[in-house]
Design an enzyme around this catalytic site. Structure first.
Site, mmCIF file in Angstrom:
data_model
loop_
_atom_site.group_PDB
_atom_site.id
_atom_site.type_symbol
_atom_site.label_atom_id
_atom_site.label_comp_id
_atom_site.label_asym_id
_atom_site.label_seq_id
_atom_site.Cartn_x
_atom_site.Cartn_y
_atom_site.Cartn_z
ATOM 1 N N GLY A 138 -65.788 -70.716 19.873
ATOM 2 C CA GLY A 138 -65.426 -71.191 18.308
ATOM 3 C C GLY A 138 -66.740 -72.309 18.320
ATOM 4 N N GLU A 141 -70.010 -71.233 19.621
ATOM 5 C CA GLU A 141 -70.642 -71.140 18.915
ATOM 6 C C GLU A 141 -71.291 -71.529 17.406
ATOM 7 O OE1 GLU A 141 -69.073 -66.638 19.297
ATOM 8 O OE2 GLU A 141 -67.766 -68.194 19.835
ATOM 9 N N MET A 337 -49.936 -78.406 54.452
ATOM 10 C CA MET A 337 -49.859 -78.846 52.764
ATOM 11 C C MET A 337 -50.222 -79.592 52.407
ATOM 12 S SD MET A 337 -49.111 -76.130 51.528
ATOM 13 C CE MET A 337 -48.655 -76.717 49.855
ATOM 14 N N ASP A 356 -50.380 -89.487 59.992
ATOM 15 C CA ASP A 356 -50.005 -88.752 60.202
ATOM 16 C C ASP A 356 -50.520 -89.231 61.605
ATOM 17 O OD1 ASP A 356 -49.963 -85.080 60.207
ATOM 18 O OD2 ASP A 356 -50.249 -85.848 62.111
ATOM 19 N N GLU A 411 -40.685 -78.291 58.654
ATOM 20 C CA GLU A 411 -39.326 -77.491 57.462
ATOM 21 C C GLU A 411 -37.895 -77.768 58.436
ATOM 22 O OE1 GLU A 411 -39.484 -77.264 54.737
ATOM 23 O OE2 GLU A 411 -38.638 -75.625 54.075
ATOM 24 N N LYS A 416 -37.216 -84.404 58.904
ATOM 25 C CA LYS A 416 -36.998 -84.966 57.250
ATOM 26 C C LYS A 416 -35.998 -85.788 57.487
ATOM 27 C CE LYS A 416 -39.025 -80.742 55.366
ATOM 28 N NZ LYS A 416 -40.690 -80.537 54.894
ATOM 29 N N ASN A 462 -49.723 -73.312 48.662
ATOM 30 C CA ASN A 462 -51.026 -72.986 49.762
ATOM 31 C C ASN A 462 -52.361 -71.450 49.227
ATOM 32 O OD1 ASN A 462 -52.695 -72.940 51.488
ATOM 33 N ND2 ASN A 462 -51.436 -72.597 53.495
ATOM 34 N N ASN A 509 -40.984 -68.050 45.651
ATOM 35 C CA ASN A 509 -39.982 -67.334 46.538
ATOM 36 C C ASN A 509 -38.932 -66.788 47.012
ATOM 37 O OD1 ASN A 509 -42.250 -68.606 48.535
ATOM 38 N ND2 ASN A 509 -41.222 -70.610 49.186
HETATM 39 P P1 NAD Z 1 -48.389 -78.237 59.553
HETATM 40 O O1 NAD Z 1 -47.217 -77.476 60.253
HETATM 41 O O2 NAD Z 1 -48.985 -77.592 58.745
HETATM 42 O O3 NAD Z 1 -48.080 -80.055 59.015
HETATM 43 C C1 NAD Z 1 -47.543 -80.537 59.021
HETATM 44 C C2 NAD Z 1 -47.861 -81.919 60.010
HETATM 45 O O4 NAD Z 1 -46.161 -83.401 60.083
HETATM 46 C C3 NAD Z 1 -48.483 -82.197 61.054
HETATM 47 O O5 NAD Z 1 -49.688 -82.626 60.916
HETATM 48 C C4 NAD Z 1 -47.861 -82.958 62.002
HETATM 49 O O6 NAD Z 1 -48.606 -83.808 62.518
HETATM 50 C C5 NAD Z 1 -47.006 -83.792 60.882
HETATM 51 N N1 NAD Z 1 -46.257 -84.456 61.670
HETATM 52 C C6 NAD Z 1 -45.071 -84.229 62.380
HETATM 53 N N2 NAD Z 1 -44.083 -84.765 62.509
HETATM 54 C C7 NAD Z 1 -44.511 -85.796 61.651
HETATM 55 C C8 NAD Z 1 -43.563 -87.919 61.522
HETATM 56 N N3 NAD Z 1 -42.675 -87.734 61.794
HETATM 57 N N4 NAD Z 1 -43.790 -87.940 60.830
HETATM 58 C C9 NAD Z 1 -46.010 -88.312 60.282
HETATM 59 N N5 NAD Z 1 -45.571 -86.732 60.065
HETATM 60 C C10 NAD Z 1 -45.700 -86.142 61.361
HETATM 61 O O7 NAD Z 1 -47.045 -77.898 57.992
HETATM 62 P P2 NAD Z 1 -47.141 -77.608 56.732
HETATM 63 O O8 NAD Z 1 -47.642 -75.907 56.526
HETATM 64 O O9 NAD Z 1 -48.404 -78.316 56.077
HETATM 65 O O10 NAD Z 1 -45.743 -77.840 56.573
HETATM 66 C C11 NAD Z 1 -45.364 -78.857 55.647
HETATM 67 C C12 NAD Z 1 -44.059 -78.730 54.296
HETATM 68 O O11 NAD Z 1 -44.288 -78.359 53.193
HETATM 69 C C13 NAD Z 1 -42.753 -78.455 55.137
HETATM 70 O O12 NAD Z 1 -41.629 -79.033 54.145
HETATM 71 C C14 NAD Z 1 -43.198 -76.920 54.659
HETATM 72 O O13 NAD Z 1 -41.795 -76.121 54.287
HETATM 73 C C15 NAD Z 1 -43.877 -77.232 53.416
HETATM 74 N N6 NAD Z 1 -44.598 -76.136 52.852
HETATM 75 C C16 NAD Z 1 -45.532 -75.145 53.294
HETATM 76 C C17 NAD Z 1 -46.083 -74.356 53.118
HETATM 77 C C18 NAD Z 1 -46.938 -73.028 53.607
HETATM 78 O O14 NAD Z 1 -47.345 -72.146 53.080
HETATM 79 N N7 NAD Z 1 -47.478 -74.097 54.932
HETATM 80 C C19 NAD Z 1 -46.132 -74.197 51.329
HETATM 81 C C20 NAD Z 1 -44.942 -74.278 50.626
HETATM 82 C C21 NAD Z 1 -44.549 -75.682 51.055
#
Ligand code: NAD
Length: 629
Positions: A138, A141, A337, A356, A411, A416, A462, A509
């Site tokens: 608006g 408009e 991610m 990374d 994961e 982690k 994602n 989820n």
């Molecule tokens: P991915 O496997 O695509 O990527 C993980 C990255 O971490 C890789 O590039 C790897 O080289 C790097 N990595 C490994 N060890 C490492 C270290 N010691 N220090 C730094 N980097 C390191 O995984 P993703 O799918 O991106 O998932 C990452 C997180 O996000 C997980 O916890 C997952 O549960 C969560 N997640 C994933 C999605 C999805 O759709 N893929 C969605 C939401 C959340």
């Protein structure tokens, strides 16, 4: 003029003609009117008790009073602008759209509003809208009723009503299609996209882009008729004929049908019909616009979308706290991610370092971010600035200077936790540590930290650039300040925070998985994937469950399903063995090019399986989701 207005004008160093210090001549609450020595009237929109201008019914009624005043004592020209630093006007006051059910009542109100807009358009002196910031719906408009539109470089113009299941309703459908190329006008209204000042000038929507310091000169030029305006071209004349519009309308319909289902979303079709039938005649189109708008506004779709609008506003509220803003982000893990999160943060103006161990992952992120900038039509300079802010970090140095560290590594709980132990001593004293985990309970991860109060879940979806929600996950030991700052950060990067506890699957989820599992059970009963998806789309889902699972990755879906089975008191159905085999063969969906569908250029190939779905299955598919919610 009251204090805050004066401050906002001065903040922007805005030109406001005779209005500073002068008494408002009308006694209205939402407008301020004054005249300068050249008898030019300056009318400022200044919605009472609001930071931004929206057009309420009361504001329009006051405008009608002001117009009476101006008609009775005609000025040499009228300058219309906003007194708010935030922008011109964001559009209608959507609060007033809520719960409307009576078409006749809506029409009556619209007729009054149109009468006011028409009087502004017919005012017998040159009228100039001066636009800065948002000029939407608006608001635009009203600006379209003026003879000239001058925009400051930060102006953003658009008619986003379609996003609420509506089309423009204050005469905009007719005015815009008669001002600029009708096809461009229709695209603008059908997509709801906004144009920046430069593109709006190119489209002919505004007459000039000017700096504030040149405004008075530009106004004088407009009053003297020295600003060149867009001319009505051959294409426009051609489209004034009905057969030409029929042809174009057919194309618009087929393009629209590729994106939406008309039975759930009637606004685009209503807009196309309006233009096709009445586009040749401005007055008739305005009349018909009233009817069509009233039909849409009382309909289920618009009322639901209005509700969604306010639900979003509620989420946005959570981002508004006094918490300190995040200046620098560090992301650990440049995978699917982490890379996207880092790129998105840089695009939203934050400095981001990204670590990374795989150099290739860092390079891929930079490439992907540059591609996304191009897709979003960023200028070369803007893209360069984004890439300058995105710093590939091969030694994890960025941890030490970040206000927020986001961990997005695979994961695995041990991995982690090991990373947390390594980096915790290096964090700035008030830095926040966040995890993007989808499934590991936060309290388990936090047990590796000396200071769990700074730890939070930031669960992105994602693809990050498309998915607006971010789950902000709490746990027992978190400090409120950290939680607030995390929500504020989500607002900073233009996302919506949903506050959730660290329950299995968090919110999204948890709700989605029973629906996806039901789809797998239907596949198990030999219902074709395309039929299942068709069923969900007929119900109104933007995409079916099989396609969705393949977009996400069937392996990731399986991980989430197994996690939920392990952690819930009442686990859902077991995933069939053949589904696991499919995954072990690498048939994961989009990312491997094969799942239940074959994927080509990012699209599932659905042809060949066109059996009409049994509609009785709709309840079976959807009820698990409803029950879980
Ligand atoms: P991915 O496997 O695509 O990527 C993980 C990255 O971490 C890789 O590039 C790897 O080289 C790097 N990595 C490994 N060890 C490492 C270290 N010691 N220090 C730094 N980097 C390191 O995984 P993703 O799918 O991106 O998932 C990452 C997180 O996000 C997980 O916890 C997952 O549960 C969560 N997640 C994933 C999605 C999805 O759709 N893929 C969605 C939401 C959340």
């Amino acid at each position: 003029m009251s204090g805050p207005i004066l401050t906002s004008l001065l903040e922007r160093k805005m030109e406001y003609g005779p209005l500073m210090g002068a008494k408002n001549q009308t006694g209205t609450s939402h407008w301020r009117l004054g005249r300068d020595q050249q008898n030019i009237a300056w009318l400022l929109l200044d919605r009472q008790d609001a930071k931004v201008n929206s057009l309420s019914e009361a504001a329009l009624q006051e405008l009608a009073e002001i117009l009476s005043h101006l008609e009775a004592d005609l000025p040499a020209g009228l300058v219309l602008r906003s007194a708010k630093a935030s922008g011109f006007c964001v559009g209608a006051d959507i609060e007033e759209f809520r719960g409307l059910t009576e078409k006749a009542q809506v029409r009556e109100r619209l007729e009054q509003a149109h009468a006011t807009a028409n009087r502004l358009a017919d005012l017998n002196c040159p009228t100039i809208a001066v636009i800065h910031g948002s000029c939407l719906g608006g608001g635009l408009e009203l600006a379209l009723c003026c003879d000239y539109r001058l925009a400051l470089p930060d102006a953003k113009l658009g008619l986003p009503e379609i996003l609420l299941g509506l089309h423009p309703g204050l005469g905009g459908t007719a005015r815009l299609t008669h001002l600029i190329d009708p096809l461009e006008a229709m695209t603008l209204m059908l997509t709801g996209k906004t144009l920046d000042a430069r593109r709006a000038k190119k489209a002919g929507l505004i007459d000039a882009v000017i700096e504030e310091r040149h405004l008075l000169r530009a106004i004088a030029a407009a009053l003297a008729g020295k600003i060149k305006q867009q001319e009505y071209g051959l294409k426009e004349r051609l489209l004034a004929t009905t057969p030409a519009r029929h042809l174009e309308a057919r194309q618009m319909r087929s393009k629209t049908a590729e994106k939406i289902r008309l039975e759930h979303y009637p606004a685009p079709e209503a807009l196309i019909n309006l233009w096709e039938e009445y586009g040749g005649e401005t007055e008739e189109m305005r009349q018909q616009e009233i009817k069509s708008f009233a039909d849409l506004l009382v309909g289920e779709t618009a009322q639901n979308l209005v509700r969604v609008f306010f639900l979003r506003e509620n989420l946005k509220q959570a981002t508004k706290s006094k918490a300190e803003k995040i200046g620098q982000v560090h992301v650990i893990g440049a995978g699917a991610m982490g890379g996207d999160i880092a790129g998105w943060c840089a695009m939203q103006g934050l400095r981001v370092s990204l670590y990374d161990p795989q150099g290739a992952a860092l390079a891929k992120t930079v490439r992907k971010t540059a591609d996304l900038c191009e897709k979003k039509h960023f200028s070369a300079a803007k893209t360069r600035a984004v890439l300058d802010r995105l710093i590939p970090d091969t030694s994890n140095q960025g941890v030490q200077c970040a206000d927020l560290v986001i961990e997005a590594v695979p994961e695995k709980i041990e991995l982690k936790q090991r990373i947390y132990r390594e980096i915790e001593p290096l964090l700035k004293p008030d830095a926040i540590l966040a995890t993007n985990t989808s499934s590991i309970p936060l309290q388990e991860l936090a047990s590796a930290l000396d200071q769990p109060s700074r730890f939070v879940g930031l669960h992105f979806f994602n693809p990050v650039a498309k998915m607006q929600l971010v789950e902000v996950v709490e746990h027992q030991g978190i400090e409120t300040k950290v939680l607030q700052r995390a929500r504020t950060f989500v607002g900073q990067i233009n996302r919506l925070p949903v506050s959730v506890s660290s329950a299995p699957g968090f919110l999204v989820n948890r709700a989605l998985m029973p629906y996806l599992l039901e789809a797998i059970l239907l596949l198990d009963e030999a219902v074709p994937a395309a039929s299942i998806d068709q069923l969900a789309e007929q119900f109104g889902m933007p995409m079916g469950p099989v396609e969705l699972a393949e977009q996400v990755g069937l392996d990731i879906c399986l991980d989430v399903a197994e996690m939920l089975r392990k952690r819930l008191d009442q686990p859902g159905p077991e995933v069939p063995g053949w589904f696991r085999e499919k995954i072990s063969k690498g048939e994961l969906g989009r990312k491997t090019g094969q799942g239940f569908y074959r994927w080509k250029e990012g699209k599932p190939q659905k042809e060949g399986v066109e059996e009409a779905p049994d509609e009785a299955l709709t309840d079976r598919l959807l009820l698990p989701l409803v029950n879980t919610c």
